[in-house]
Design a protein around this motif. Sequence first.
Motif, mmCIF file in Angstrom:
data_model
loop_
_atom_site.group_PDB
_atom_site.id
_atom_site.type_symbol
_atom_site.label_atom_id
_atom_site.label_comp_id
_atom_site.label_asym_id
_atom_site.label_seq_id
_atom_site.Cartn_x
_atom_site.Cartn_y
_atom_site.Cartn_z
ATOM 1 N N VAL A 23 0.837 -1.204 0.000
ATOM 2 C CA VAL A 23 0.000 0.000 0.000
ATOM 3 C C VAL A 23 0.870 1.251 0.000
ATOM 4 C CG1 VAL A 23 -1.622 1.368 1.382
ATOM 5 C CG2 VAL A 23 -2.003 -1.097 1.066
ATOM 6 N N VAL A 24 1.897 1.259 0.843
ATOM 7 C CA VAL A 24 2.812 2.396 0.896
ATOM 8 C C VAL A 24 3.443 2.642 -0.472
ATOM 9 C CG1 VAL A 24 5.065 3.140 1.773
ATOM 10 C CG2 VAL A 24 3.329 2.263 3.355
ATOM 11 N N GLU A 25 3.960 1.591 -1.079
ATOM 12 C CA GLU A 25 4.626 1.730 -2.379
ATOM 13 C C GLU A 25 3.666 2.230 -3.442
ATOM 14 O OE1 GLU A 25 6.032 -2.224 -2.761
ATOM 15 O OE2 GLU A 25 7.855 -1.872 -1.582
ATOM 16 N N ARG A 26 2.432 1.726 -3.433
ATOM 17 C CA ARG A 26 1.455 2.142 -4.436
ATOM 18 C C ARG A 26 1.054 3.603 -4.244
ATOM 19 N NH1 ARG A 26 -2.463 0.558 -8.245
ATOM 20 N NH2 ARG A 26 -3.227 2.569 -8.979
ATOM 21 N N GLY A 31 1.806 9.514 -6.036
ATOM 22 C CA GLY A 31 2.140 10.887 -5.715
ATOM 23 C C GLY A 31 1.884 11.315 -4.283
ATOM 24 N N PHE A 32 1.441 10.387 -3.436
ATOM 25 C CA PHE A 32 1.236 10.719 -2.031
ATOM 26 C C PHE A 32 2.576 10.873 -1.314
ATOM 27 C CE2 PHE A 32 -2.944 9.055 -2.885
ATOM 28 C CZ PHE A 32 -3.779 9.589 -1.923
ATOM 29 N N ALA A 33 2.640 11.783 -0.353
ATOM 30 C CA ALA A 33 3.670 11.745 0.677
ATOM 31 C C ALA A 33 3.170 10.762 1.725
ATOM 32 C CB ALA A 33 3.876 13.116 1.289
ATOM 33 N N VAL A 34 4.023 9.851 2.160
ATOM 34 C CA VAL A 34 3.552 8.729 2.971
ATOM 35 C C VAL A 34 4.310 8.626 4.292
ATOM 36 C CG1 VAL A 34 3.037 6.267 3.016
ATOM 37 C CG2 VAL A 34 3.062 7.479 0.833
ATOM 38 N N ALA A 35 3.562 8.453 5.383
ATOM 39 C CA ALA A 35 4.136 8.101 6.673
ATOM 40 C C ALA A 35 4.029 6.589 6.828
ATOM 41 C CB ALA A 35 3.410 8.805 7.807
ATOM 42 N N VAL A 36 5.176 5.930 6.929
ATOM 43 C CA VAL A 36 5.242 4.472 7.026
ATOM 44 C C VAL A 36 5.275 4.095 8.504
ATOM 45 C CG1 VAL A 36 6.500 2.400 6.343
ATOM 46 C CG2 VAL A 36 6.569 4.444 4.881
ATOM 47 N N HIS A 37 4.161 3.605 9.007
ATOM 48 C CA HIS A 37 4.088 3.250 10.421
ATOM 49 C C HIS A 37 4.601 1.832 10.650
ATOM 50 C CE1 HIS A 37 1.926 1.026 13.601
ATOM 51 N NE2 HIS A 37 2.256 2.072 14.338
ATOM 52 N N TYR A 38 5.281 1.647 11.755
ATOM 53 C CA TYR A 38 5.756 0.315 12.158
ATOM 54 C C TYR A 38 5.506 0.148 13.654
ATOM 55 C CZ TYR A 38 9.695 2.881 14.135
ATOM 56 O OH TYR A 38 10.460 3.748 14.859
ATOM 57 N N GLU A 43 13.838 -0.808 11.222
ATOM 58 C CA GLU A 43 14.792 -0.949 10.122
ATOM 59 C C GLU A 43 14.082 -1.176 8.790
ATOM 60 O OE1 GLU A 43 18.602 -3.782 8.805
ATOM 61 O OE2 GLU A 43 17.699 -3.969 10.800
ATOM 62 N N ARG A 44 13.065 -2.024 8.816
ATOM 63 C CA ARG A 44 12.327 -2.297 7.584
ATOM 64 C C ARG A 44 11.567 -1.064 7.108
ATOM 65 N NH1 ARG A 44 8.839 -7.619 7.935
ATOM 66 N NH2 ARG A 44 7.576 -6.284 9.286
ATOM 67 N N ALA A 45 10.999 -0.314 8.057
ATOM 68 C CA ALA A 45 10.289 0.915 7.692
ATOM 69 C C ALA A 45 11.244 1.952 7.101
ATOM 70 C CB ALA A 45 9.580 1.491 8.918
ATOM 71 N N GLU A 46 12.408 2.100 7.708
ATOM 72 C CA GLU A 46 13.387 3.071 7.211
ATOM 73 C C GLU A 46 13.901 2.681 5.828
ATOM 74 O OE1 GLU A 46 13.974 5.902 8.338
ATOM 75 O OE2 GLU A 46 13.535 5.912 10.490
ATOM 76 N N LYS A 47 14.039 1.385 5.594
ATOM 77 C CA LYS A 47 14.470 0.910 4.273
ATOM 78 C C LYS A 47 13.443 1.287 3.208
ATOM 79 C CE LYS A 47 15.973 -3.336 1.895
ATOM 80 N NZ LYS A 47 14.941 -3.423 0.855
ATOM 81 N N LEU A 48 12.159 1.133 3.540
ATOM 82 C CA LEU A 48 11.095 1.488 2.606
ATOM 83 C C LEU A 48 11.079 2.995 2.357
ATOM 84 C CD1 LEU A 48 8.767 0.444 0.906
ATOM 85 C CD2 LEU A 48 7.321 0.456 2.954
ATOM 86 N N VAL A 49 11.288 3.769 3.400
ATOM 87 C CA VAL A 49 11.360 5.223 3.256
ATOM 88 C C VAL A 49 12.503 5.605 2.322
ATOM 89 C CG1 VAL A 49 11.952 7.349 4.490
ATOM 90 C CG2 VAL A 49 10.270 5.776 5.462
ATOM 91 N N ALA A 61 9.231 7.562 8.482
ATOM 92 C CA ALA A 61 8.837 6.418 9.295
ATOM 93 C C ALA A 61 8.325 6.916 10.639
ATOM 94 C CB ALA A 61 10.013 5.471 9.494
ATOM 95 N N VAL A 62 7.222 6.334 11.104
ATOM 96 C CA VAL A 62 6.676 6.668 12.425
ATOM 97 C C VAL A 62 6.354 5.366 13.142
ATOM 98 C CG1 VAL A 62 5.759 8.922 11.749
ATOM 99 C CG2 VAL A 62 4.319 6.896 11.498
ATOM 100 N N GLY A 63 6.631 5.306 14.437
ATOM 101 C CA GLY A 63 6.434 4.067 15.174
ATOM 102 C C GLY A 63 5.345 4.174 16.218
ATOM 103 N N GLY A 64 5.006 3.008 16.803
ATOM 104 C CA GLY A 64 4.048 2.997 17.908
ATOM 105 C C GLY A 64 3.078 1.848 17.843
ATOM 106 N N ASP A 65 2.623 1.434 19.013
ATOM 107 C CA ASP A 65 1.579 0.418 19.153
ATOM 108 C C ASP A 65 0.249 1.058 18.759
ATOM 109 O OD1 ASP A 65 -0.371 -1.339 20.060
ATOM 110 O OD2 ASP A 65 0.348 -1.390 22.131
ATOM 111 N N VAL A 66 -0.448 0.470 17.784
ATOM 112 C CA VAL A 66 -1.693 1.092 17.311
ATOM 113 C C VAL A 66 -2.752 1.187 18.398
ATOM 114 C CG1 VAL A 66 -1.436 0.594 14.846
ATOM 115 C CG2 VAL A 66 -2.485 -1.120 16.355
#
Length: 246
Positions: A23-26, A31-38, A43-49, A61-66
């Motif tokens: 979803v993030v990649e799509r 053209g979206f600016a995306v916050a990748v939550h983990y 590390e995986r989120a930062e790699k995607l960023v 990348a943003v973290g936290g328990d949902v």
Amino acid sequence: MTTTNNTRVALVTGGSGGIGAAVVERLARDGFAVAVHYAGNAERAEKLVAEIAAAGGQAIAVGGDVADEVAMAEAFKATSEAFGGIDVVVNTAGIMALSPIASLDLDVLDRMHRTNIRGTFVVSQLAANQVRDGGAVINFSTSVKKVALPGYAAYTASKGAVDALTMVLAKELAGRDITVNAVAPGPVATPLFLDGKDEETIERMANMNPLHRLGTPDDIAEVVAFLAGPCRWINGQVVYANGGMV
């Protein structure tokens, strides 16, 4: 890192892997600016960023328990501060544990419902207060509710709650041109689905739809992109993305 006026901003929970990463990649390609939550894999989120940035996109990348309202408020705040606001929230984060009702460990039930129900509620509550008019909230349900497979009771019960929450929130946001929907995937070839299943089970579930295959994360990302972007007339619905599984 404030975006231009024409750039839409999406926050994707569970965005570091599986369906969330697709979803993030799509959305980034759209053209979206995306916050990748983990939740646990920074590390995986930062790699995607980094991959999105290398392709010319914008991401953090943003973290936290949902299920932790304080942690998620910080994630929403970081997204708004980085990009100037939030237009779309996609809540893919979830966990699944399978067991017959008779033998399910109730601690597992509580843990799953904390993420899938409370987590969805926390994220939806923040989205209701922060998504800009004209935006979209997209939660995640499951198609397995329709086929009542043994072992899935606790998981499907948690996703039934997501359906109810989604439909009510769509009505509560009346007048703001914000759509609220849930995507209900069928079996998708992700670690969440494949873990613990033998080849026979996987093949049997792949053949439950007339296309005779498992879904892919990209299949689901396509539906999310439609609901997040051009689609403005589907609202308060559960969209079944399952290849025709009944």
